[in-house]
Design a protein around this motif. Sequence first.
Motif, PDB file in Angstrom:
ATOM      1  N   ALA A 111       0.831  -1.205   0.000  1.00 56.71           N
ATOM      2  CA  ALA A 111       0.000   0.000   0.000  1.00 56.71           C
ATOM      3  C   ALA A 111       0.865   1.254   0.000  1.00 56.71           C
ATOM      4  O   ALA A 111       0.538   2.254  -0.641  1.00 56.71           O
ATOM      5  CB  ALA A 111      -0.928  -0.011   1.214  1.00 56.71           C
ATOM      6  N   ALA A 168      -9.379  -5.328   2.962  1.00 55.46           N
ATOM      7  CA  ALA A 168      -9.387  -3.860   3.028  1.00 55.46           C
ATOM      8  C   ALA A 168      -8.234  -3.238   2.252  1.00 55.46           C
ATOM      9  O   ALA A 168      -8.070  -2.009   2.289  1.00 55.46           O
ATOM     10  CB  ALA A 168      -9.337  -3.406   4.488  1.00 55.46           C
ATOM     11  N   TYR A 169      -7.432  -4.033   1.538  1.00 56.28           N
ATOM     12  CA  TYR A 169      -6.310  -3.459   0.781  1.00 56.28           C
ATOM     13  C   TYR A 169      -6.843  -2.398  -0.189  1.00 56.28           C
ATOM     14  O   TYR A 169      -7.844  -2.630  -0.882  1.00 56.28           O
ATOM     15  CB  TYR A 169      -5.552  -4.560   0.018  1.00 56.28           C
ATOM     16  N   PRO A 170      -6.178  -1.238  -0.284  1.00 59.05           N
ATOM     17  CA  PRO A 170      -6.675  -0.157  -1.140  1.00 59.05           C
ATOM     18  C   PRO A 170      -6.353  -0.371  -2.619  1.00 59.05           C
ATOM     19  O   PRO A 170      -5.803   0.509  -3.301  1.00 59.05           O
ATOM     20  CB  PRO A 170      -5.960   1.073  -0.579  1.00 59.05           C
ATOM     21  N   THR A 265      -7.835   6.249  -1.012  1.00 57.73           N
ATOM     22  CA  THR A 265      -7.489   5.989   0.387  1.00 57.73           C
ATOM     23  C   THR A 265      -6.404   6.935   0.883  1.00 57.73           C
ATOM     24  O   THR A 265      -6.376   7.306   2.060  1.00 57.73           O
ATOM     25  CB  THR A 265      -7.015   4.533   0.542  1.00 57.73           C
ATOM     26  N   ALA A 294     -13.454   0.181   5.534  1.00 54.90           N
ATOM     27  CA  ALA A 294     -12.032   0.333   5.236  1.00 54.90           C
ATOM     28  C   ALA A 294     -11.165   0.541   6.474  1.00 54.90           C
ATOM     29  O   ALA A 294     -10.000   0.920   6.352  1.00 54.90           O
ATOM     30  CB  ALA A 294     -11.829   1.497   4.262  1.00 54.90           C
ATOM     31  N   THR A 297      -7.787  -1.199   6.507  1.00 55.19           N
ATOM     32  CA  THR A 297      -6.857  -0.910   5.413  1.00 55.19           C
ATOM     33  C   THR A 297      -5.421  -0.877   5.928  1.00 55.19           C
ATOM     34  O   THR A 297      -5.090  -0.075   6.804  1.00 55.19           O
ATOM     35  CB  THR A 297      -7.189   0.445   4.764  1.00 55.19           C
ATOM     36  N   SER A 309      -3.122  -0.097  10.809  1.00 54.06           N
ATOM     37  CA  SER A 309      -4.308  -0.020   9.959  1.00 54.06           C
ATOM     38  C   SER A 309      -4.798   1.413   9.939  1.00 54.06           C
ATOM     39  O   SER A 309      -4.501   2.209  10.839  1.00 54.06           O
ATOM     40  CB  SER A 309      -5.418  -0.945  10.473  1.00 54.06           C
ATOM     41  N   LEU A 310      -5.557   1.748   8.915  1.00 52.23           N
ATOM     42  CA  LEU A 310      -6.059   3.108   8.787  1.00 52.23           C
ATOM     43  C   LEU A 310      -6.930   3.481   9.977  1.00 52.23           C
ATOM     44  O   LEU A 310      -6.802   4.569  10.548  1.00 52.23           O
ATOM     45  CB  LEU A 310      -6.849   3.236   7.477  1.00 52.23           C
TER      46      LEU A 310
END
Length: 325
Positions: A111, A168-170, A265, A294, A297, A309-310
């Motif tokens: 990412a 959840a990978y963007p 993202t 998300a 992510t 994670s986000l």
Amino acid sequence: MSQLPPPVRRAQPPQASTVDQYENGPFTFRPASKDGQRARLSLQGPSGSGKTWTGLSIAAGFAEGERFGVIDTERGAASLYIDDIPGARFDTLPMRRYDPRDLIKALAAAAQVGYPVVMVDSLSHYWKGADGTLDQVDKAASKYGGNKFAGWKDGGELQTDMIEALMAYPGHIVATMRASTKWVLEENDRGQKVPVDKGVLAEQRKGIEFEFGVAAELNQQNQLRFIKSRCPAFRGLKLDQPDGARDIAKPYLDWLRAGAKEIDTAAWVDQASSATATPDSLLALYRDVEAASALATPLMHPETGQPTSLGAYIRERGTALKTAQ
């Protein structure tokens, strides 16, 4: 009789709120849309069925000419096809241990680079390979006197966190999985019990195919059968030696993009990192990311450079700013 003095009311110190604003948010319905949705596709099949070849072809179609990333557990198998698959321009990350947390780190690294597509070849290793989920369950069981059932509490959480990060990978995801042929004894027209081929069984946690938007299986003749599909174009479809980019990636992308808009993202990360961010703005951002499914992510922490994670990063910043106030 002496009279008691009137009671004195003393101001009570403010009590810290025991309500976690991030975890205990309101339940809010929003209009349904496909905005920001990405392809999530799995391929399972026995040795020699063409999983890596087909997966790379699909990933190249999703990438639409851009470089993509391959998380390689198959000892460089993907790299053998670099000159053979039209439009396939990719970088590889060889893996030698298969702790589910390592896959989360690899996804965070991907990412950070900004790969529009990541292919995991294969996801089976993170289930039954060295340090995979099954190994983690055995290790955890030792903490509970060898109780393997109790070991699933820890090992199962690692598996769940890994799948959440993958979903959840963007960008788009293609995951291959090793599989074995599933045989069932059935009675034929002569009344004899004979083995009948019932497809293949993936070497991953039972029901893993339900996590993906599209799941397909390959046989040793490189014939592909869709076993689950949210994309209407693939329901009940069988393909003989498919062209992954043309037959699968294009109709999948066309369906995802119809009436939908892209969600960047990186813009969420910029908002979370902004010097003008406030506790209220970060809480609102968390709700938007939550609504887009998300929160998991994967990303590298902008300050520490460690995988996170986000959702965790937004929450960390919001909590820190509120504490500072």
